[in-house]
Design an enzyme around this catalytic site. Sequence first.
Site, PDB file in Angstrom:
ATOM      1  N   HIS A 386      48.792  29.802  42.081  1.00 61.36           N
ATOM      2  CA  HIS A 386      49.729  30.180  43.281  1.00 61.36           C
ATOM      3  C   HIS A 386      49.472  29.792  44.992  1.00 61.36           C
ATOM      4  O   HIS A 386      49.972  29.228  45.634  1.00 61.36           O
ATOM      5  CB  HIS A 386      48.294  31.460  44.346  1.00 61.36           C
ATOM      6  CG  HIS A 386      47.801  31.023  44.630  1.00 61.36           C
ATOM      7  ND1 HIS A 386      46.227  31.347  44.030  1.00 61.36           N
ATOM      8  CD2 HIS A 386      46.835  31.332  45.919  1.00 61.36           C
ATOM      9  CE1 HIS A 386      45.200  31.232  44.019  1.00 61.36           C
ATOM     10  NE2 HIS A 386      45.174  31.195  45.465  1.00 61.36           N
ATOM     11  N   ASP A 435      47.963  32.598  36.538  1.00 66.44           N
ATOM     12  CA  ASP A 435      47.262  31.819  38.012  1.00 66.44           C
ATOM     13  C   ASP A 435      47.102  30.719  37.764  1.00 66.44           C
ATOM     14  O   ASP A 435      45.884  30.446  37.452  1.00 66.44           O
ATOM     15  CB  ASP A 435      46.241  32.717  38.902  1.00 66.44           C
ATOM     16  CG  ASP A 435      46.752  31.724  40.155  1.00 66.44           C
ATOM     17  OD1 ASP A 435      47.563  31.033  40.196  1.00 66.44           O
ATOM     18  OD2 ASP A 435      45.845  32.067  41.446  1.00 66.44           O
ATOM     19  N   GLY A 526      40.597  29.201  51.306  1.00 66.66           N
ATOM     20  CA  GLY A 526      40.648  27.761  51.226  1.00 66.66           C
ATOM     21  C   GLY A 526      40.204  27.026  49.560  1.00 66.66           C
ATOM     22  O   GLY A 526      39.645  26.044  49.572  1.00 66.66           O
ATOM     23  N   SER A 528      41.149  28.245  46.699  1.00 64.88           N
ATOM     24  CA  SER A 528      41.660  28.814  45.416  1.00 64.88           C
ATOM     25  C   SER A 528      42.104  27.028  44.896  1.00 64.88           C
ATOM     26  O   SER A 528      41.998  26.052  45.454  1.00 64.88           O
ATOM     27  CB  SER A 528      43.503  29.174  45.915  1.00 64.88           C
ATOM     28  OG  SER A 528      42.926  30.174  46.949  1.00 64.88           O
ATOM     29  N   GLY A 529      42.205  27.470  43.358  1.00 63.01           N
ATOM     30  CA  GLY A 529      42.020  26.718  42.868  1.00 63.01           C
ATOM     31  C   GLY A 529      41.170  25.985  42.414  1.00 63.01           C
ATOM     32  O   GLY A 529      41.562  25.140  41.154  1.00 63.01           O
TER      33      GLY A 529
END
Length: 579
Positions: A386, A435, A526, A528-529
Site C-alpha cells: 500500500h 499487502d 508513517g 507502514s511497511g
Amino acid sequence: MNSLTTFYSVLALLFGYQSFAEYQGIREKRFVADDGLIPVKNGCKQMIDASTDGNILSPNFGSSNYPSDLICTWMLQAPAGEIIRLQFNTFRLENTRRCSRDYLRIFDGIDAFATVLGNLCGNFIPSDVVSTGNQMLLMLRTDSTNEYEGFNITYMPENETVTVEVLKEDGCHGDVKILNDTRGFISSPGYDGHSRYQHNVRCNWFIQAPPGSIIRLMFDDFLTEKIAGCTYDYVAIYDGNSNVSTKLAQMCGLMFPDDIYSSGSSLFLEFNSDADVAGTGFNLTYKFMPKTDVCNMFQCGDGSCIFYEFVCNNFTECPDSSDEAVCENNLCGRPAIQPVESNTKIVGGRMALSHSWPWMVSLRINGSHTCGGAIIHEKWVLTAAHCFEGNRHTIEWTVAAGKINKEKAENAEQIRHVERIIVHSSYYYVTTVNDIALVKLESPFNLNSYVSTVCLPEEEPKPGQYGFVTGWGEVLGTCCPDVLKQVMLPIIPRSLCIKPDHLGDQVTDEMFCAGYEQGGQDACQGDSGGPFVVKESNVWHIHGITSFGSLCAAPKSPGVYTKVFSYVNWIREKVGANF
C-alpha cells in the site's frame, strides 16, 4: 440546503474524488472565474505573446519559495498556424497523491474548460508539454502549507507541421511502432508518473524478437480508468504480431501486473483511452530471452531454472547464486549493537538505541519519509504494497539505511536509488489483502555494523509471542517524533482479532494481529511497511510487515501485519527472477 452568496460574477463548484474506483458525479475539478482567476489571498495573471521563445517563472523563483494560498495564471498566444511547446528547466512543488494540494495545471487553450494537458507536482522534471493549437493556459495553485522552490519553464512556438512530423512512427498517430532492440521501454503517451494521459488516444506497438527467443514484459507502473470489462481505457497484450492473435491480457484500473511472457518471438500491444476519465498511465520494460529459459521451476536471475528443493540448501545451483540470495545465514538477524528489549512505545515512547535495528530503512519520495521497510539482501528491501498506491515512479523513490533521525543527514546513513518496485500482483487496495512488496536497489548497501539484513521466518508466528515494531511514524504529540522508535507487542489469537468488536473479517489468513487489549501501545501512521521482528534462538526474524489498523493505540484495536511466512516462496521467486 443552505444558500450560497458570492461576491464575484462567476462561482466555481468543486467536487473532488480520491480513488479511481469512484466514478459517479463530476469527473474533474475545474476552476473558473471571469478572468480565469479565482480571487484568493495571493494572485497573479499574465498574458504572454508566445511568438518568440521566453520563460515563465513561479513567484519568487530564484530568491525564495513560492507563496501559500496562491493562484497564478499565464495565458500564452502564439501566431496562427503554430503550436506551443513547454520545456521544464526546474520544477519543484509539494508532492501529494493526485497533486491535490500544490500543482501546476496546463490547459490546451486559454480557459479552464479546455482539455487538461498535464496536472503536475513533486520534484521531477516533466516531459515536454505540447499544445494542439496556438493557445495555452498555465495555472499554479498552492495551499496554505509546504511551499517549495517552484519552476522555471521555457515556452517555444513551433510550426505545427514540423511537430506532427516528429510525432510520426511513435505508435500513437495512426501507425504501429516496431521495436526490435534486445531491451527497451514502452509507456503511455507523455508518461511522467504524475500527469494524466490525453483523451481519445490509441497506440500500437509491435515487439519482434529473433527466432528462438521470447519476450518478457515487466510493468513498473499502471493506473488507468477502471470499468468492468476494461472497455474504456485499457492496455491489451496479444501473443503474436497483431490484435487478432491470442489475447494474453486486457488490463485497466490500479494494477500491479505480474511479468508477462510471450510464447513465441512477437508481441502486439494496444493502449486505448476514451473521452472521459484518465489515469497516470503505464510504464513497462521489455527484454528478449532464450525460449528455453522459461520454466515452471525456480527461475534464476540469468533465466536458467532449478528445482525448488535446491533453493536455500547452502549450495549454489544458480550460476548467479540467486537461489541462495535470501536464505538464513550467519549474518542476517544478528545486530552488532543489541537492541534494548523492553517495552518502549512508538506512540508515547522513547527512541530506540542507535543502530540496534540495522535492517530498518526509510522509503522516501523526493527525500520525504513515506514508509518503513526491512533489508533482506544487500540489494532488496521488503515493505508493504500500500506504500505504492499513489506513486510507483521509481525515479522519485530513494531508500535510506543506517538512520536514526529521519530528517537529518547522519554519518552512518546510506542512501540508494530504486531500480524496480515489485508489488504483489494480487494486492487489492480496498481490502489490503496481499499487502507486500519488494524494492530492488540500483546499487547494494554496504553491510556493516550499522546496516545489515534481517532473516526471513522459518515458521508461522505463534499467539503469545512478543515481537518488536520499529518506525518513524506518528507519535500523537508524544516523545521525539523524528527519531526511530520501537514498541514491543504480543501476537494475539486470531479468534480474538476477528471478533466483531475488534477488527472482524478485515483480517485474512495471510495476516496476524498484535497489540494489547487495553491499547496504549501501537504502531501508527508513517510506520507502514516497517518490520515486526521476533527473536528466536538469538536470531531476529521478520514475521510481519506493518499493514493497517483501525485506530492508533486504541482498546480492542490491534495492529494488523502481513504474515511474511505466507510469502517466503513469493519473495524468493521474485528476487531470483529479478536478481
